[in-house]
Design a protein around this motif. Sequence first.
Motif, short mmCIF file in Angstrom:
data_model
loop_
_atom_site.label_atom_id
_atom_site.label_comp_id
_atom_site.label_asym_id
_atom_site.label_seq_id
_atom_site.Cartn_x
_atom_site.Cartn_y
_atom_site.Cartn_z
N GLU A 109 79.19 22.18 14.71
CA GLU A 109 77.94 23.02 13.84
C GLU A 109 76.47 22.60 14.11
N ARG B 47 76.89 15.94 6.70
CA ARG B 47 77.40 16.14 5.59
C ARG B 47 77.87 14.55 5.08
N ARG C 221 80.66 7.85 4.18
CA ARG C 221 81.75 8.71 4.33
C ARG C 221 82.57 7.87 3.85
N GLN D 292 83.42 8.39 -0.95
CA GLN D 292 84.99 8.84 -1.46
C GLN D 292 85.22 7.54 -1.65
N LEU E 170 86.00 7.84 -5.65
CA LEU E 170 87.68 7.70 -6.12
C LEU E 170 87.63 6.24 -7.36
N GLN F 128 85.32 7.94 -10.76
CA GLN F 128 85.15 9.37 -10.32
C GLN F 128 83.56 10.53 -11.09
N ALA G 111 93.52 12.26 -7.51
CA ALA G 111 92.03 11.68 -7.17
C ALA G 111 92.43 10.51 -5.80
N ARG G 112 93.52 10.44 -5.40
CA ARG G 112 93.98 9.71 -4.59
C ARG G 112 93.95 10.67 -3.85
N TYR H 115 90.14 12.20 -2.78
CA TYR H 115 89.47 11.55 -1.68
C TYR H 115 89.58 11.75 -0.45
N ASN I 123 88.90 15.20 0.57
CA ASN I 123 87.00 14.98 0.74
C ASN I 123 86.64 14.30 2.76
N LEU I 124 87.38 13.13 2.72
CA LEU I 124 87.42 12.84 4.12
C LEU I 124 87.57 13.89 4.82
N LEU J 131 85.17 16.56 5.02
CA LEU J 131 83.66 15.93 5.75
C LEU J 131 83.62 15.95 7.58
N ARG J 132 85.10 15.09 8.10
CA ARG J 132 85.12 15.21 9.72
C ARG J 132 85.04 16.42 10.32
N ASN K 108 84.94 19.72 8.93
CA ASN K 108 83.38 20.81 8.65
C ASN K 108 84.76 22.18 8.88
#
Lengths: 250, 160
Positions: A61, A67, A91, A95, A99, A102, B65-66, B69, B72-73, B76-77, B79
């Motif tokens: 992109e 991000r 990143r 994160q 974790l 929170q 929660a894990r 984590y 999200n990664l 982000l990677r 996209n």
Amino acid sequence: MSRRYDSRTTMFSPEGRLYQVEYAMEAIGNAGTCLGILAKDGILLACEKRITNKLLDEIFETEKLYRLSPNMVCSVAGITSDANTLVNELRLIAQRYQLNYQESMPCEQLVASMCDVKQAYTQFGGKRPFGVSLLYAGWDHHFGLQLYQSDPSGNYSGWKATCIGANNAQAISSLDSDYKSDMSLQEAIPLAIKVMYKIMDQNKLTAEKLEIATVTRTDEGTTEMTIIPRETVAELITKREQEIAQETQK
Amino acid sequence: MSIDEYNGCAIVAMVGKDCVALATDTRFGVQRSTITTDFQRVFQMGPRLFVAMSGLVTDAYTVSARLKYRLNLYELRENRPVSPSVFVSMVSNLLYERRFGPYFSTPVIAGLDPTSGKPFIAGFDCIGDPSIGSDFITDGTAGEQLMGMCETFWRPDLNK
């Protein structure tokens, strides 16, 4: 004579300089420019793309904008592979914080943690510093919208408007005169085009060479990075060219 | 009372026509005492991806929660939003890492594929064995009772 002190990152020269860190900054001085402007309703990041070969397959992109977390974005100037490593680490840091606590990592803390990592490469380990400068744009509930810059030495500072990469000194002096602290994003975008146009006047500025994104807060309470479409960028560049033509006529 | 029954819960996920439904009870109890009745067991992982966690509440919270984590990664990677089938692999991997000291919580996933919009539900055991459902998935201390209800009432292509 002080050449003896420049091949080891961990040694000061007799004049008290760290040559490897300075050489890293030299490498960035040849890289594509990145401009950041903090407006009252958002942050603008404008980047010059150096790789514009038409044979390149455009699968990503963006080339220079990344991000980092739901509330932070960065742009990079320097050695791309070094930048990828740093972005990955940023990143992970963000994160891990999320974790543990929170909640989103505050902007300055993320920048500071990364800079501590970068500083380590200038003091021990025998490895070279990262040849990357970064501009970080984000939001947190402590200080709202923020813009930071970091460099290979591991120093960072918060800015209202700044520039990294090629011709950054020229861009900063241009921003110095034209930036107003209560600017809106709508005013910041043409300012960014104006500055980019000025510093790139050797190679003509076109929409393919520019990547512009805005970082804003939505009503739902999230932070969004919006990449300005190429057609809009092209229109803005044309508008600036017309303004320049009118100015030279007067 | 076994560890899976310590907090108690009931979870059901169903596939409908271009939609999915995920329902849980809202009781938080400690053995036979009820502590609250407004407890949230569903966690949103994406715009059209939800996970409900059954079993021991502390493990339910830790696993979600894990998971967030890792998710999200990933996003982000790569996209792009995660697809349910990849998410199943992520959950499975997370749970199996604790094969010999497992989390006492089992997730139930319900979502729509980000590109095709196809409905997707899945259940797991506490060490990550995935069961991808074409009709319904039930879980929790009331799992068997829910299974009976689903077998009786579910039919394909139920709308919203």
